[in-house]
Write an enzyme that holds these catalytic residues in place. Sequence first.
Site, PDB file in Angstrom:
ATOM      1  N   LYS A 255       0.817  -1.204   0.000  1.00  0.00           N
ATOM      2  CA  LYS A 255       0.000   0.000   0.000  1.00  0.00           C
ATOM      3  C   LYS A 255       0.853   1.257   0.000  1.00  0.00           C
ATOM      4  CE  LYS A 255      -2.980  -1.504   3.264  1.00  0.00           C
ATOM      5  NZ  LYS A 255      -4.061  -1.336   4.244  1.00  0.00           N
ATOM      6  N   ARG A 256       2.075   1.135   0.519  1.00  0.00           N
ATOM      7  CA  ARG A 256       2.942   2.307   0.568  1.00  0.00           C
ATOM      8  C   ARG A 256       3.392   2.694  -0.829  1.00  0.00           C
ATOM      9  NH1 ARG A 256       7.757   1.284   2.891  1.00  0.00           N
ATOM     10  NH2 ARG A 256       6.997  -0.773   3.430  1.00  0.00           N
TER      11      ARG A 256
END
Length: 488
Positions: A255-256
């Site tokens: 997700k980063r």
Amino acid sequence: MTKTPARLRVAPSPTGDPHVGTAYMSLFNLAYARATGGAFVLRIEDTDRARYRADSEQQIFDTLHWLGLDWSEGPDIGGPYAPYRQSERLDTYRPFADQLIADGHAYYCWCSTERLAELRAEQQASKASVTGYDRLCYGKTREERAALPGFSETPVVRMLIPDDAPLTFTDVIRGEVNAPRPDDQVILKADGFPTYHLAVVVDDHLMGITHVVRGEEWISSTPKHVLLYQWLGLEAPAFAHMPLLRNTDKSKISKRKNPAARLTWFAEQGYLPEALRNFLQLMAYPPVHEGTDVASFDDFVAAFDWAKVNTTGPIFDLTKLGALNGDYIRSLSADELADRVLAHATTYGQWTAPSEQDVALLRAAVPLVQERLVLLSEAVPKLAYLFTSDADLVIDPAGISKAGADASTVVSTAITALTELDDWTHQAIHEALGAALVEGLGIKPKFAFGPVRLAITGSLVSPPLFESMELLGRDSSLARLEKLAGLL
Ligand code: GLU
């Protein structure tokens, strides 16, 4: 062949925007539950209070429902094994930890977080071959331990991993799997919450889960779970570890780094849930039907087989997803597509409170772009010229310079031809302009219709011209041609 009804679950932790991996796991869990006439359970694993995000649980419900991955038992709907939220089951776990302590399989540990951090730093600095907890507390009473440094008042409970702990297990997808030797894992934290490892084993057992299907990242945890089942005298479920989704550069989707890791991103972008669901069916799994990637979930379920899962991390290729999305968009009726475009545009801010007239125009105009859309979000910008007033329509200056030497003659001839036209349909408009410009002026269609397109849509590249003119009506079409005439 009749199969025993299986009970499967997906057990996401509400720690932020739901991850695409949660949908991927849900899809395969649900498929097998359906294939066997069993049940698919949603359990919320919210024992990690530091990472807990209050709105995350609702996002998990919403995104999985959006994809049609529906559960028959869960925190929102209850079920025979409720509650399905681990924070509401805290009393359940303690007796299991007590039993493990009484049987000598687990022990209290009073080491402070500072001591544990120092220990880890020392082990790293000395490149120690044995890492992990050094069992300082093992075999000591509270008083004995309190006399030593690094003591903390409230203890945790740790597993006592035996030297001969089994490090292999049988995986439904992978066969015999080797995993690294576990550390003396904490199973009950100082705040009284169980860790994932204890809670997952207790709940999978109590909820009658027959197959634990989860991501490959949990392989290293499985020996701990197998030990807990053994020690507690419980039958272990079958384990199936799916490969991790990868970016096109083979890195793990996180997700980063990747917006596509967030499930809500797909709805925002204008992907259809059925296209994303279909795409996830193809991750590490062959197409259901020969020669096409398109397959319904029912067809996927009907032919479902764990043996078809490939353990190589599948590439999550957005170009391929886009192509599939386009296929699904083209398969909708014009009315369905208009509903989807409208819902998307109003939910994600492309349109605020459209008038009835705009909605009717959108319905009529959607067939003009249906063939060319990759994403729902492209429809409103592609059709914006229809929703702009004649005065506000911006004519692309680059288009004007490319419109050709005859542009001025073309536009004035078109105005005359269209003013005289009785029947304002796209066929009649096409015929009249063909006769006046291509035949009458002897200009090639590209240079004959290009200036008209530029006047009507503001650009030399646009959705179908004559259909657009029919939708705009005679007055607006003529006003736009007059406007361009003034600029040439
Ligand atoms: N709570 C774990 C997660 O967030 C579940 C892992 C499992 O399925 O056992 O992925």
